[in-house]
Design an enzyme around this catalytic site. Structure first.
Site, mmCIF file in Angstrom:
data_model
loop_
_atom_site.group_PDB
_atom_site.id
_atom_site.type_symbol
_atom_site.label_atom_id
_atom_site.label_comp_id
_atom_site.label_asym_id
_atom_site.label_seq_id
_atom_site.Cartn_x
_atom_site.Cartn_y
_atom_site.Cartn_z
ATOM 1 N N CYS A 162 0.895 -1.151 0.070
ATOM 2 C CA CYS A 162 -0.007 -0.054 -0.094
ATOM 3 C C CYS A 162 0.995 1.219 -0.035
ATOM 4 O O CYS A 162 1.738 1.281 0.738
ATOM 5 C CB CYS A 162 -1.237 0.130 1.274
ATOM 6 S SG CYS A 162 -1.967 1.276 1.243
ATOM 7 N N CYS B 211 -19.459 -6.016 3.716
ATOM 8 C CA CYS B 211 -18.530 -4.684 3.727
ATOM 9 C C CYS B 211 -17.608 -4.934 3.317
ATOM 10 O O CYS B 211 -16.997 -5.956 2.882
ATOM 11 C CB CYS B 211 -18.483 -5.142 5.392
ATOM 12 S SG CYS B 211 -17.520 -3.286 6.031
ATOM 13 N N CYS C 201 0.949 4.561 7.026
ATOM 14 C CA CYS C 201 0.139 4.882 8.285
ATOM 15 C C CYS C 201 1.001 3.740 9.078
ATOM 16 O O CYS C 201 1.379 2.670 8.945
ATOM 17 C CB CYS C 201 -1.229 3.793 8.031
ATOM 18 S SG CYS C 201 -2.077 4.572 6.773
ATOM 19 N N ARG D 193 -17.789 -2.800 17.741
ATOM 20 C CA ARG D 193 -17.159 -4.027 17.721
ATOM 21 C C ARG D 193 -15.697 -3.944 18.316
ATOM 22 O O ARG D 193 -14.914 -2.925 17.988
ATOM 23 C CB ARG D 193 -16.821 -4.321 16.115
ATOM 24 C CG ARG D 193 -16.071 -5.724 15.881
ATOM 25 C CD ARG D 193 -15.970 -5.970 14.423
ATOM 26 N NE ARG D 193 -17.292 -5.746 13.789
ATOM 27 C CZ ARG D 193 -17.786 -4.636 12.891
ATOM 28 N NH1 ARG D 193 -16.628 -4.063 12.553
ATOM 29 N NH2 ARG D 193 -18.802 -4.687 12.528
ATOM 30 N N CYS E 242 0.749 0.185 10.327
ATOM 31 C CA CYS E 242 0.014 -0.999 9.366
ATOM 32 C C CYS E 242 1.034 -1.841 8.947
ATOM 33 O O CYS E 242 2.083 -1.299 7.991
ATOM 34 C CB CYS E 242 -0.570 0.001 8.216
ATOM 35 S SG CYS E 242 -1.627 -1.438 7.308
ATOM 36 N N CYS F 196 -16.541 -9.009 5.609
ATOM 37 C CA CYS F 196 -15.803 -7.869 5.293
ATOM 38 C C CYS F 196 -14.374 -7.950 4.443
ATOM 39 O O CYS F 196 -13.467 -8.749 4.630
ATOM 40 C CB CYS F 196 -15.499 -6.977 6.463
ATOM 41 S SG CYS F 196 -14.555 -5.422 6.351
ATOM 42 N N CYS G 224 -19.151 2.032 8.548
ATOM 43 C CA CYS G 224 -18.403 1.279 9.644
ATOM 44 C C CYS G 224 -17.349 2.135 9.950
ATOM 45 O O CYS G 224 -16.322 2.142 8.999
ATOM 46 C CB CYS G 224 -18.173 0.058 9.286
ATOM 47 S SG CYS G 224 -17.119 -0.897 10.262
#
Ligand code: SAM
Ligand code: DTB
Ligand code: SF4
Length: 320
Positions: free
Chosen positions: A52, A128, A56, A260, A59, A96, A188
């Site tokens: 990616c 999702c 972040c 969640r 991550c 998801c 979400c």
């Protein structure tokens, strides 16, 4: 009463209440809006892992750090269908699909994701997806394909955000959430505890979510899963009671949202997880894996669900 005008100070004052007072209030609000023993089960699948371009700090899929340097390919439709079928057999209500993208690009890959959404929906699961930034047109196409929820987290409060993510702005996240909402998708949206943020930053995240109207239907609270060789790789897992406070405060300001207890359950005892459920969490990710890191897994979850179930015989007491 559902409010949309929470000030950060008010939310912080709730977060700082004596723990038993906070828990009691949150449990009362939970019972006023939900059947107290009901738990939603969702399952994650990483349909495109790693590589990616975003930076972040938490991550393992960012190409800026060793664990995410090598990009994976988009999964084949058949393999996704099989994973969804298995998720359903394991008792998941929602499936998801996550992709390590900065944003969605139109073309064959997006078309393939739309086909995945149609397939998963056809199995009778809630759908999702979390694919990075979306335009309003892309959000509309996802909705048309049968997507129920779009996951896009704010992660933390706006002031702390630039300390963790440098390649996009908080406003970019808000724009994608607005695009998803405008297309009729349910949201979400939640965040992470344990990034090094202050109580104030946590309250700021919850106040931002609570100012949405309507509130996000689904709010994941993640405990940081520290992955070695990412900038936060050496951080200790958050104190479980910080997660309990975060969930309880979320329950108070987002009374009708499903909350969640998302990533980070591996680091929590059965009892700490039960405190989070008592604080108002009513959804979990099931399965051995989250996107790329281990989840609590079937064995630990069997013990958790057994502890939550009605007590049958004397053996159950001994097994506890
Ligand atoms: N690339 C998309 C995006 O960022 O919106 C979707 C996938 S991304 C992995 C989804 C969310 O997972 C992030 O927003 C973050 O909240 C959470 N996440 C990622 N790594 C994590 C970690 N190590 N611990 C806890 N949560 C994490
Ligand atoms: C969310 O808030 N948590 C999930 C889901 N939304 C996409 C992701 C957790 C990822 C944890 C790190 C990993 O497994 O890669
Ligand atoms: Fe990419 Fe999402 Fe990971 Fe950020 S959180 S690096 S956008 S996969």
């Amino acid at each position: 009463m559902v409010r949309h005008d929470w000030a950060v100070e008010e939310v912080e004052a709730l977060y700082r209440l004596p723990l038993l007072e906070l828990l009691g209030r949150a449990q009362a609000v939970h019972r006023a809006h939900f059947p107290p023993a009901h738990l939603e089960r969702a399952k994650l699948l990483s349909i495109k892992t790693g590589g990616c371009p975003e930076d972040c700090a938490y991550c393992p899929q960012s190409a800026h750090y060793a664990p995410g340097r090598v990009p994976g390919r988009l999964m084949a439709l058949e393999a996704v269908r099989e994973a969804a079928r298995q998720a359903k057999a394991e008792g998941a209500q929602r499936f998801c699909m996550g992709a390590a993208w900065r944003s969605v690009r139109e073309g064959p890959e997006f078309d393939a994701v739309l086909a995945m959404v149609r397939e998963v929906k056809a199995l009778g699961l809630e759908t999702c997806a979390t694919l990075g930034m979306l335009t309003p047109g892309q959000a509309a196409r996802l909705a048309e394909a049968g997507l129920d929820y779009y996951n896009h987290n704010l992660d933390t409060g706006a002031d702390f955000y630039p300390r963790i993510i440098t390649t996009r702005r908080y406003e970019d996240r808000l724009a994608t959430l607005a695009a998803a909402r405008a297309a009729g998708l349910r949201l979400c949206c939640g965040g992470i505890v344990g990034l090094g943020e202050s109580v104030r930053d946590r309250a700021a995240l919850l106040a931002t979510l609570a100012r949405f109207s309507p509130h996000p239907e689904s709010v994941p609270i993640n405990g940081l899963v520290a992955v070695p060789a990412t900038p936060l790789g050496e951080r200790p897992p958050p104190d479980p009671l910080e997660l309990v406070r975060m969930v309880a405060t979320a329950r108070l300001v987002l009374p009708r949202s499903v909350i969640r207890l998302a990533a980070g359950r591996v680091a929590l005892s059965r009892e700490a997880q039960i405190l989070c459920l008592l604080a108002g969490a009513n959804s979990l990710f099931i399965g051995e894996r989250l996107l790329t890191t281990p989840n609590a897994g079937e064995g630990a979850d069997a013990a958790l669900f057994a502890a939550l179930a009605p007590l049958a015989g004397e053996e159950a007491v001994a097994a506890g």
